[in-house]
Design a protein around this motif. Structure first.
Motif, PDB file in Angstrom:
ATOM      1  N   SER A  50       0.842  -1.187   0.000  1.00  0.00           N
ATOM      2  CA  SER A  50       0.000   0.000   0.000  1.00  0.00           C
ATOM      3  C   SER A  50       0.877   1.236   0.000  1.00  0.00           C
ATOM      4  O   SER A  50       1.846   1.318   0.754  1.00  0.00           O
ATOM      5  N   GLY A  51       0.520   2.212  -0.838  1.00  0.00           N
ATOM      6  CA  GLY A  51       1.301   3.430  -0.956  1.00  0.00           C
ATOM      7  C   GLY A  51       0.692   4.613  -0.240  1.00  0.00           C
ATOM      8  O   GLY A  51       1.049   5.742  -0.514  1.00  0.00           O
ATOM      9  N   GLU A  52      -0.227   4.379   0.653  1.00  0.00           N
ATOM     10  CA  GLU A  52      -0.861   5.477   1.375  1.00  0.00           C
ATOM     11  C   GLU A  52       0.138   6.115   2.332  1.00  0.00           C
ATOM     12  O   GLU A  52       0.950   5.439   2.948  1.00  0.00           O
ATOM     13  N   GLY A  53       0.093   7.433   2.437  1.00  0.00           N
ATOM     14  CA  GLY A  53       0.954   8.144   3.381  1.00  0.00           C
ATOM     15  C   GLY A  53       2.355   8.405   2.867  1.00  0.00           C
ATOM     16  O   GLY A  53       3.234   8.771   3.634  1.00  0.00           O
TER      17      GLY A  53
ATOM     18  N   PRO B 171      -5.746  -2.259  -1.330  1.00  0.00           N
ATOM     19  CA  PRO B 171      -5.503  -0.879  -0.861  1.00  0.00           C
ATOM     20  C   PRO B 171      -5.873   0.151  -1.935  1.00  0.00           C
ATOM     21  O   PRO B 171      -5.944  -0.166  -3.122  1.00  0.00           O
ATOM     22  N   CYS B 172      -6.060   1.400  -1.511  1.00  0.00           N
ATOM     23  CA  CYS B 172      -6.446   2.462  -2.444  1.00  0.00           C
ATOM     24  C   CYS B 172      -5.342   2.759  -3.457  1.00  0.00           C
ATOM     25  O   CYS B 172      -5.628   3.028  -4.617  1.00  0.00           O
ATOM     26  N   TYR B 173      -4.087   2.736  -3.034  1.00  0.00           N
ATOM     27  CA  TYR B 173      -2.959   2.947  -3.942  1.00  0.00           C
ATOM     28  C   TYR B 173      -2.013   1.790  -3.693  1.00  0.00           C
ATOM     29  O   TYR B 173      -1.558   1.583  -2.557  1.00  0.00           O
TER      30      TYR B 173
ATOM     31  N   ARG C 227      -4.124   3.021  -8.721  1.00  0.00           N
ATOM     32  CA  ARG C 227      -5.141   3.452  -7.757  1.00  0.00           C
ATOM     33  C   ARG C 227      -6.364   2.547  -7.895  1.00  0.00           C
ATOM     34  O   ARG C 227      -6.801   2.233  -8.988  1.00  0.00           O
TER      35      ARG C 227
ATOM     36  N   CYS D  98     -11.962   3.282  -3.978  1.00  0.00           N
ATOM     37  CA  CYS D  98     -11.630   4.053  -2.779  1.00  0.00           C
ATOM     38  C   CYS D  98     -12.079   5.495  -2.966  1.00  0.00           C
ATOM     39  O   CYS D  98     -12.156   6.000  -4.084  1.00  0.00           O
TER      40      CYS D  98
ATOM     41  N   TRP E 298       5.759   3.016   1.115  1.00  0.00           N
ATOM     42  CA  TRP E 298       5.160   1.717   0.806  1.00  0.00           C
ATOM     43  C   TRP E 298       5.175   0.834   2.039  1.00  0.00           C
ATOM     44  O   TRP E 298       6.199   0.655   2.674  1.00  0.00           O
ATOM     45  N   GLN E 299       4.004   0.286   2.361  1.00  0.00           N
ATOM     46  CA  GLN E 299       3.823  -0.622   3.495  1.00  0.00           C
ATOM     47  C   GLN E 299       3.277  -1.947   2.967  1.00  0.00           C
ATOM     48  O   GLN E 299       2.518  -1.959   1.999  1.00  0.00           O
TER      49      GLN E 299
END
Length: 119
Positions: free
Chosen positions: A63-66, A93-95, A113, A117, A69-70
């Motif tokens: 996930s690339g939120e924030g 995830p959204c991204y 994306r 979301c 990458w997590q």
């Protein structure tokens, strides 16, 4: 007689594990396959697998939120000379992007994306 001795010599080496077998050749022709992610019509789809061999592929959905990458999900999937398609919707995830590894081979998709979301 020399041909017979050569065959016996190779057989003896094979028995003690000192002679190269067909297994490394199969592994050398093994290819990790992963398509880019398709995102459209409120659906995300991609394919992943192995061609030319069987084995376990480690994968991560990142996930690339924030801004960083997590790892959102990860696991290992066994493929037997096959490529499988995956489809999803809200569980992604959204991204996101997908990372896969088999031996020394690594694949990483371009980020996309998830249109389901909120913007």
């Amino acid at each position: 007689m020399r041909k017979l001795m050569s065959a016996v010599g190779a057989g003896a080496l094979l028995a003690v594990g000192l002679f190269a077998t067909a297994a490394p050749a199969q592994a050398a022709s093994c290819t990790l396959v992963q398509s880019e992610i398709y995102n459209g019509a409120n659906m995300i789809a991609y394919s992943q697998g192995l061609q030319g061999c069987s084995g376990d592929v480690y994968w991560e959905i990142q996930s690339g939120e924030g801004g960083a990458w997590q790892v959102a999900d990860s696991g290992t999937t066994h493929y037997d000379n096959a490529v499988q398609s995956y489809y999803g919707d809200l569980e992604f995830p959204c991204y996101m992007r997908i990372y896969a590894k088999f031996g020394t081979q690594e694949k990483l998709t371009q980020p996309v994306r998830n249109y389901n979301c909120a913007p």
